[in-house]
Design a protein around this motif. Structure first.
Motif, PDB file in Angstrom:
ATOM      1  N   TRP A 125      -9.357   1.226   1.561  1.00  0.00           N
ATOM      2  CA  TRP A 125      -8.203   1.359   0.671  1.00  0.00           C
ATOM      3  C   TRP A 125      -8.277   0.433  -0.552  1.00  0.00           C
ATOM      4  O   TRP A 125      -7.987   0.886  -1.665  1.00  0.00           O
ATOM      5  CB  TRP A 125      -6.896   1.124   1.435  1.00  0.00           C
ATOM      6  N   ARG A 168       0.826  -1.204   0.000  1.00  0.00           N
ATOM      7  CA  ARG A 168       0.000   0.000   0.000  1.00  0.00           C
ATOM      8  C   ARG A 168       0.865   1.260   0.000  1.00  0.00           C
ATOM      9  O   ARG A 168       0.559   2.231  -0.701  1.00  0.00           O
ATOM     10  CB  ARG A 168      -0.948   0.000   1.206  1.00  0.00           C
ATOM     11  N   ALA A 169       1.929   1.229   0.780  1.00  0.00           N
ATOM     12  CA  ALA A 169       2.829   2.389   0.831  1.00  0.00           C
ATOM     13  C   ALA A 169       3.505   2.611  -0.520  1.00  0.00           C
ATOM     14  O   ALA A 169       3.685   3.757  -0.951  1.00  0.00           O
ATOM     15  CB  ALA A 169       3.873   2.193   1.932  1.00  0.00           C
ATOM     16  N   ASP A 192      -4.426   6.958   2.986  1.00  0.00           N
ATOM     17  CA  ASP A 192      -4.840   6.289   4.225  1.00  0.00           C
ATOM     18  C   ASP A 192      -4.674   4.780   4.050  1.00  0.00           C
ATOM     19  O   ASP A 192      -5.651   4.045   3.852  1.00  0.00           O
ATOM     20  CB  ASP A 192      -6.283   6.670   4.556  1.00  0.00           C
ATOM     21  N   ILE A 193      -3.418   4.307   4.144  1.00  0.00           N
ATOM     22  CA  ILE A 193      -3.106   2.911   3.826  1.00  0.00           C
ATOM     23  C   ILE A 193      -3.641   1.913   4.850  1.00  0.00           C
ATOM     24  O   ILE A 193      -3.668   0.716   4.580  1.00  0.00           O
ATOM     25  CB  ILE A 193      -1.585   2.704   3.624  1.00  0.00           C
ATOM     26  N   SER A 194      -4.107   2.398   5.985  1.00  0.00           N
ATOM     27  CA  SER A 194      -4.657   1.464   6.977  1.00  0.00           C
ATOM     28  C   SER A 194      -6.185   1.388   6.919  1.00  0.00           C
ATOM     29  O   SER A 194      -6.800   0.629   7.666  1.00  0.00           O
ATOM     30  CB  SER A 194      -4.208   1.864   8.385  1.00  0.00           C
ATOM     31  N   SER A 195      -6.772   2.135   6.031  1.00  0.00           N
ATOM     32  CA  SER A 195      -8.235   2.184   5.916  1.00  0.00           C
ATOM     33  C   SER A 195      -8.801   0.894   5.310  1.00  0.00           C
ATOM     34  O   SER A 195      -8.197   0.297   4.414  1.00  0.00           O
ATOM     35  CB  SER A 195      -8.637   3.371   5.041  1.00  0.00           C
ATOM     36  N   ASP A 196      -9.985   0.521   5.774  1.00  0.00           N
ATOM     37  CA  ASP A 196     -10.688  -0.617   5.179  1.00  0.00           C
ATOM     38  C   ASP A 196     -11.170  -0.295   3.770  1.00  0.00           C
ATOM     39  O   ASP A 196     -11.438  -1.189   2.972  1.00  0.00           O
ATOM     40  CB  ASP A 196     -11.893  -1.014   6.043  1.00  0.00           C
ATOM     41  N   ASP A 241      -5.976 -10.189  -2.251  1.00  0.00           N
ATOM     42  CA  ASP A 241      -4.917 -10.130  -1.243  1.00  0.00           C
ATOM     43  C   ASP A 241      -3.766 -11.077  -1.551  1.00  0.00           C
ATOM     44  O   ASP A 241      -2.801 -11.134  -0.797  1.00  0.00           O
ATOM     45  CB  ASP A 241      -5.484 -10.454   0.143  1.00  0.00           C
TER      46      ASP A 241
END
Length: 144
Positions: free
Chosen positions: A32, A2-3, A26-30, A52
Motif C-alpha cells: 500500500w 489509509r481508509a 487493499d489498505i492492509s497490504s504491505d 510513517d
C-alpha cells in the motif's frame, strides 16, 4: 489514514478507474505505501515520499483534501458562481460594522485560464449549506 486516502479517491477525486484503485483499496497490504506514492505522483503532488510519521501523514492528508475540495469545486463551479454576491450599486447601504468584519472570499476557478475572480457571499444561505454539506461529507463538526 489509509481508509481516508482510499475514500477520497473512490468518492471525490476519482482520478483512477475502479480497476486501477485496487492497490489503494487493499489498505492492509504491505504494498500500500508504494501504491500511495504512485498515486501521489500520478496526481502531480510535489511531495510523493510518505513516511510513517504523523507529520508526513498530515501533510499528505492536507494535500489530498485540498485536491478533493478543488475537484468538488470544479464539479460545482457553475452552481457556486450563481451564489456570488451581487456587485454593489450606488444605492446600496454601507456595510454595518458586523458585516464589515466578514469580507467576501475571493477565489479563482481551478481550470480556467481567464483572469476571472469570483466573490463568494460567505453569509448567503446557499454558501452555508454547501459548506455544511462538505463538513458532513468529511465528517467534520459544523462551525457556528
Amino acid at each position: 489514514f489509509r481508509a481516508l486516502v482510499f475514500w477520497l479517491e473512490s468518492r471525490k477525486t476519482r482520478f483512477y478507474s475502479p480497476a486501477d484503485r485496487k492497490p489503494l483499496e487493499d489498505i492492509s497490504s504491505d504494498a500500500w505505501p508504494a501504491a500511495l506514492e504512485k498515486y501521489l505522483q500520478d496526481l502531480g503532488a510535489i511531495e510523493t515520499k510518505v513516511s510513517d510519521s504523523e507529520e508526513s501523514r498530515i501533510r499528505v492528508a492536507d494535500w489530498l483534501l485540498t485536491y478533493a475540495v478543488g475537484m468538488e469545486y470544479s464539479d460545482r463551479a457553475d452552481k457556486l458562481q450563481k451564489i456570488t454576491k451581487p456587485a454593489p450599486t450606488k444605492h446600496d447601504k454601507q456595510p454595518t460594522k458586523a458585516a464589515a468584519g466578514k469580507p467576501a472570499v475571493a477565489m479563482k476557478p481551478l481550470e480556467k485560464a481567464a483572469e476571472i475572480e469570483i466573490e463568494l457571499d460567505v453569509d448567503s444561505p446557499e454558501f452555508r449549506t454547501a459548506v455544511e454539506q462538505l463538513a458532513d461529507t468529511l465528517g467534520l463538526p459544523h462551525d457556528d
